[in-house]
Design an enzyme around this catalytic site. Structure first.
Site, PDB file in Angstrom:
ATOM      1  N   GLU A  37       2.957  -6.295 -14.633  1.00  0.00           N
ATOM      2  CA  GLU A  37       2.843  -7.494 -13.797  1.00  0.00           C
ATOM      3  C   GLU A  37       1.638  -8.309 -14.247  1.00  0.00           C
ATOM      4  OE1 GLU A  37       1.189  -6.875  -9.746  1.00  0.00           O
ATOM      5  OE2 GLU A  37       1.726  -4.801 -10.124  1.00  0.00           O
TER       6      GLU A  37
ATOM      7  N   CYS B 167       4.361  -3.383  -8.912  1.00  0.00           N
ATOM      8  CA  CYS B 167       4.140  -2.000  -9.376  1.00  0.00           C
ATOM      9  C   CYS B 167       5.438  -1.218  -9.548  1.00  0.00           C
ATOM     10  CB  CYS B 167       3.225  -1.262  -8.410  1.00  0.00           C
ATOM     11  SG  CYS B 167       1.624  -2.036  -8.268  1.00  0.00           S
TER      12      CYS B 167
ATOM     13  N   HIS C 129       3.210   6.156  -5.541  1.00  0.00           N
ATOM     14  CA  HIS C 129       2.463   5.047  -6.145  1.00  0.00           C
ATOM     15  C   HIS C 129       1.070   5.074  -5.517  1.00  0.00           C
ATOM     16  CE1 HIS C 129       0.971   1.216  -7.270  1.00  0.00           C
ATOM     17  NE2 HIS C 129       1.101   0.676  -6.069  1.00  0.00           N
TER      18      HIS C 129
HETATM   19  P1  HMG Z   1     -10.600  -3.068   3.877  1.00  0.00           P
HETATM   20  O1  HMG Z   1     -10.351  -4.048   4.968  1.00  0.00           O
HETATM   21  O2  HMG Z   1     -11.798  -3.263   3.027  1.00  0.00           O
HETATM   22  O3  HMG Z   1     -10.726  -1.604   4.394  1.00  0.00           O
HETATM   23  O4  HMG Z   1      -9.277  -3.062   2.979  1.00  0.00           O
HETATM   24  P2  HMG Z   1     -10.509  -0.990   5.858  1.00  0.00           P
HETATM   25  O5  HMG Z   1     -11.477  -1.613   6.796  1.00  0.00           O
HETATM   26  O6  HMG Z   1      -9.043  -1.022   6.189  1.00  0.00           O
HETATM   27  O7  HMG Z   1     -10.988   0.491   5.558  1.00  0.00           O
HETATM   28  C1  HMG Z   1     -10.317   1.287   4.641  1.00  0.00           C
HETATM   29  C2  HMG Z   1     -10.427   2.725   5.128  1.00  0.00           C
HETATM   30  O8  HMG Z   1     -11.811   3.141   5.008  1.00  0.00           O
HETATM   31  C3  HMG Z   1     -10.067   2.909   6.594  1.00  0.00           C
HETATM   32  O9  HMG Z   1      -9.396   4.158   6.692  1.00  0.00           O
HETATM   33  C4  HMG Z   1     -11.428   3.016   7.293  1.00  0.00           C
HETATM   34  O10 HMG Z   1     -11.404   3.755   8.483  1.00  0.00           O
HETATM   35  C5  HMG Z   1     -12.212   3.758   6.240  1.00  0.00           C
HETATM   36  P3  HMG Z   1      -7.845   4.219   7.168  1.00  0.00           P
HETATM   37  O11 HMG Z   1      -7.814   3.677   8.534  1.00  0.00           O
HETATM   38  O12 HMG Z   1      -7.072   3.311   6.200  1.00  0.00           O
HETATM   39  O13 HMG Z   1      -7.466   5.640   7.045  1.00  0.00           O
HETATM   40  N1  HMG Z   1     -13.676   3.618   6.351  1.00  0.00           N
HETATM   41  C6  HMG Z   1     -14.553   4.622   6.174  1.00  0.00           C
HETATM   42  N2  HMG Z   1     -14.367   5.942   5.896  1.00  0.00           N
HETATM   43  C7  HMG Z   1     -15.492   6.730   5.757  1.00  0.00           C
HETATM   44  N3  HMG Z   1     -16.759   6.248   5.932  1.00  0.00           N
HETATM   45  C8  HMG Z   1     -16.966   4.950   6.230  1.00  0.00           C
HETATM   46  C9  HMG Z   1     -15.844   4.092   6.368  1.00  0.00           C
HETATM   47  N4  HMG Z   1     -15.699   2.770   6.635  1.00  0.00           N
HETATM   48  C10 HMG Z   1     -14.368   2.498   6.631  1.00  0.00           C
HETATM   49  N5  HMG Z   1     -18.218   4.514   6.387  1.00  0.00           N
HETATM   50  C11 HMG Z   1      -7.612  -2.490   1.382  1.00  0.00           C
HETATM   51  C12 HMG Z   1      -8.790  -1.993   2.218  1.00  0.00           C
HETATM   52  C13 HMG Z   1      -7.024  -1.332   0.613  1.00  0.00           C
HETATM   53  C14 HMG Z   1      -6.548  -3.089   2.299  1.00  0.00           C
HETATM   54  C15 HMG Z   1      -8.118  -3.581   0.396  1.00  0.00           C
HETATM   55  O14 HMG Z   1      -8.971  -2.965  -0.550  1.00  0.00           O
HETATM   56  C16 HMG Z   1      -7.026  -4.325  -0.324  1.00  0.00           C
HETATM   57  O15 HMG Z   1      -6.582  -5.357   0.134  1.00  0.00           O
HETATM   58  N6  HMG Z   1      -6.577  -3.831  -1.515  1.00  0.00           N
HETATM   59  C17 HMG Z   1      -5.494  -4.459  -2.290  1.00  0.00           C
HETATM   60  C18 HMG Z   1      -4.117  -4.264  -1.670  1.00  0.00           C
HETATM   61  C19 HMG Z   1      -3.626  -2.843  -1.736  1.00  0.00           C
HETATM   62  O16 HMG Z   1      -4.087  -2.028  -2.533  1.00  0.00           O
HETATM   63  N7  HMG Z   1      -2.609  -2.523  -0.928  1.00  0.00           N
HETATM   64  C20 HMG Z   1      -1.964  -1.211  -0.954  1.00  0.00           C
HETATM   65  C21 HMG Z   1      -0.507  -1.247  -0.488  1.00  0.00           C
HETATM   66  S1  HMG Z   1       0.442  -2.454  -1.411  1.00  0.00           S
HETATM   67  C22 HMG Z   1       0.728  -1.668  -2.958  1.00  0.00           C
HETATM   68  O17 HMG Z   1       0.550  -0.503  -3.082  1.00  0.00           O
HETATM   69  C23 HMG Z   1       1.160  -2.524  -4.097  1.00  0.00           C
HETATM   70  C24 HMG Z   1       0.035  -2.899  -5.076  1.00  0.00           C
HETATM   71  O18 HMG Z   1      -0.270  -1.811  -5.913  1.00  0.00           O
HETATM   72  C25 HMG Z   1       0.448  -4.122  -5.887  1.00  0.00           C
HETATM   73  C26 HMG Z   1       1.765  -4.112  -6.632  1.00  0.00           C
HETATM   74  O19 HMG Z   1       2.798  -3.641  -6.181  1.00  0.00           O
HETATM   75  O20 HMG Z   1       1.774  -4.708  -7.679  1.00  0.00           O
HETATM   76  C27 HMG Z   1      -1.241  -3.306  -4.387  1.00  0.00           C
END
Ligand code: HMG
Length: 392
Positions: free
Chosen positions: A82, A114, A236
């Site tokens: 991609e 992906c 994935h």
């Molecule tokens: P964010 O808002 O920075 O993180 O986004 P958050 O606030 O949701 O926190 C993440 C986790 O850390 C949470 O745990 C928190 O509790 C924890 P969860 O509730 O998820 O179990 N946390 C802590 N843990 C320990 N100590 C602490 C602490 N603070 C918080 N102090 C997000 C995270 C992954 C959404 C962001 O990085 C993002 O947007 N990433 C890109 C999109 C993505 O990867 N999406 C995945 C699904 S889509 C997919 O897989 C397709 C993809 O590969 C693309 C394609 O297909 O081409 C992306």
């Protein structure tokens, strides 16, 4: 006559020579490092210099296993990506040239976030079924790039997986039944004018889980199989916590002993991704490789579940069965040694490498020779043509 099996005969892997430590990145971004290492589940992130792109990484991954004999039988070359380098031309043509592959082959590129490499794997399976004696090279290669100081930054990464798909494979045979589902969803996309993806982070994680639940349930309905029938489940891995969230939705179907076993195998499947990050369409297969190379008790005949997800979105749940002697085809020590030999970048240096990119314009460009690594490099762009070379 025994039934012909088709599946993965060889698995190759490449990731760039540089990484940034995510504890350093967390500190630089004013975030608690536990959020990155525990909450997201990532330790290190591969940083590609501009001399590495989906062509060079994909060619290096395939170069790991290809012999002259293998090259002769390849009749289909698929690049799943991609983050391709041309809106029209398939990157697999440059890979074909770099690797001296058989010109009497179909060379194409497949895009669906992906999911692209899984589409390529399924195409390869059908191709081999109708072209006895032929093989297919399926390459998954990507650079996950969201931008500095963005929410997605911690989930970047880069790398490639190459798979040789054959009859009577020496690693694993693909199952005949799979479940696939697609729906137009705006969870993640990248308009053609930018090299940085747009993600609705939380929404994308919800879609990932929804697509897993749909395809897993449909697969069970088609086959009558239970979670306990699988020796391991792989996912994935956009970041390593993501697959765990999906696995947890299915775990209650099994007893406590089986749950613990599947969680232990899940841990083995995320070891490489923790050190590399998201490699988009190769991420599922990096998880599979990690499982096979870190695990010591899987056996021939064991069935593995694979969940592929591409935002936008397509999901597919399919299976593969390990074959006799599969371990002798793996390169566990070599892969870990390659990961350990990488050069760590400080956060300021990572930012410099990140910004030194091939321009999204018609300008000539020279990549920094000091950062050349791997078997193949992009030396630059001249007259709007990318210049690839063997890295001497
Ligand atoms: P964010 O808002 O920075 O993180 O986004 P958050 O606030 O949701 O926190 C993440 C986790 O850390 C949470 O745990 C928190 O509790 C924890 P969860 O509730 O998820 O179990 N946390 C802590 N843990 C320990 N100590 C602490 C602490 N603070 C918080 N102090 C997000 C995270 C992954 C959404 C962001 O990085 C993002 O947007 N990433 C890109 C999109 C993505 O990867 N999406 C995945 C699904 S889509 C997919 O897989 C397709 C993809 O590969 C693309 C394609 O297909 O081409 C992306």
């Amino acid at each position: 006559m025994s039934k012909m099996t088709i599946g993965i005969d060889q698995l190759g892997f490449y990731t760039p020579n540089y990484y940034v430590d995510l504890v350093d990145l967390a500190q630089a971004r004013g975030v608690d490092p536990d959020k990155f290492t525990i909450g997201i589940g990532q330790d290190k992130q591969a940083v590609p210099p501009s001399s590495q792109d989906v062509v060079t990484m994909g060619a290096s991954a395939a170069n790991e296993f290809l012999t002259p004999d293998m090259k002769q039988d390849i009749g289909l070359i698929v690049l799943g990506t991609e983050t391709g380098i041309d809106a029209s031309k398939a990157g697999s043509l440059y890979i074909q040239q770099l690797l001296n592959l058989n010109p009497w082959s179909r060379a194409i590129e497949i895009k669906e976030a992906c999911y692209g490499a899984t589409a390529g794997l399924m195409l390869a399976k059908d191709y081999i079924a109708t072209h006895p004696g032929k093989t297919a090279l399926v390459i998954a290669s990507d650079i996950a790039r969201y931008g500095l100081e963005t929410g997605g930054e911690v989930t970047q990464g880069a790398g490639a997986i190459a798979m040789l798909v054959t009859e009577n494979p020496r690693i694993m045979a693909l199952g005949d039944v799979s479940s696939y589902y697609s729906e137009q969803v705006m969870d993640f996309w990248r308009p053609v004018y930018t090299d940085e993806a747009i993600a609705l982070g939380k929404y994308s994680t919800e879609q990932y889980i929804r697509f897993f639940e749909l395809t897993w349930a449909d697969y069970q309905k088609q086959t009558g199989k239970q979670l306990a029938d699988f020796a391991a489940m792989t996912f994935h891995l956009p970041y390593t916590k993501m697959g765990l969230k999906a696995l947890r939705t299915a775990l209650p179907e099994a007893d406590a002993v089986k749950q613990a076993d599947l969680l232990a195998k899940y841990e083995e499947s995320i070891q490489y991704s923790r050190q590399v990050g998201n490699i988009y369409t190769g991420s599922l297969y990096l998880g599979l490789l990690s499982l096979l190379e870190k695990n010591t008790n899987l056996q021939a005949g064991d069935e593995i579940g694979l969940f592929s997800y591409g935002s936008g979105a397509v999901g597919e749940f399919f299976t593969a069965t390990l074959v006799d002697g599969f371990r002798s085809q793996l390169h566990a020590e070599q892969h870990q040694a390659t990961l350990d030999a990488r050069t760590q970048l400080s956060v300021p240096d990572y930012e410099l490498v990140f910004k030194d990119k091939v321009p999204y314009a018609a300008d000539n460009y020279q990549a920094d020779p000091a950062r050349f690594a791997g078997d193949f490099v992009l030396s630059g762009v001249t007259d709007q043509q990318r210049q690839y070379q063997v890295n001497e």
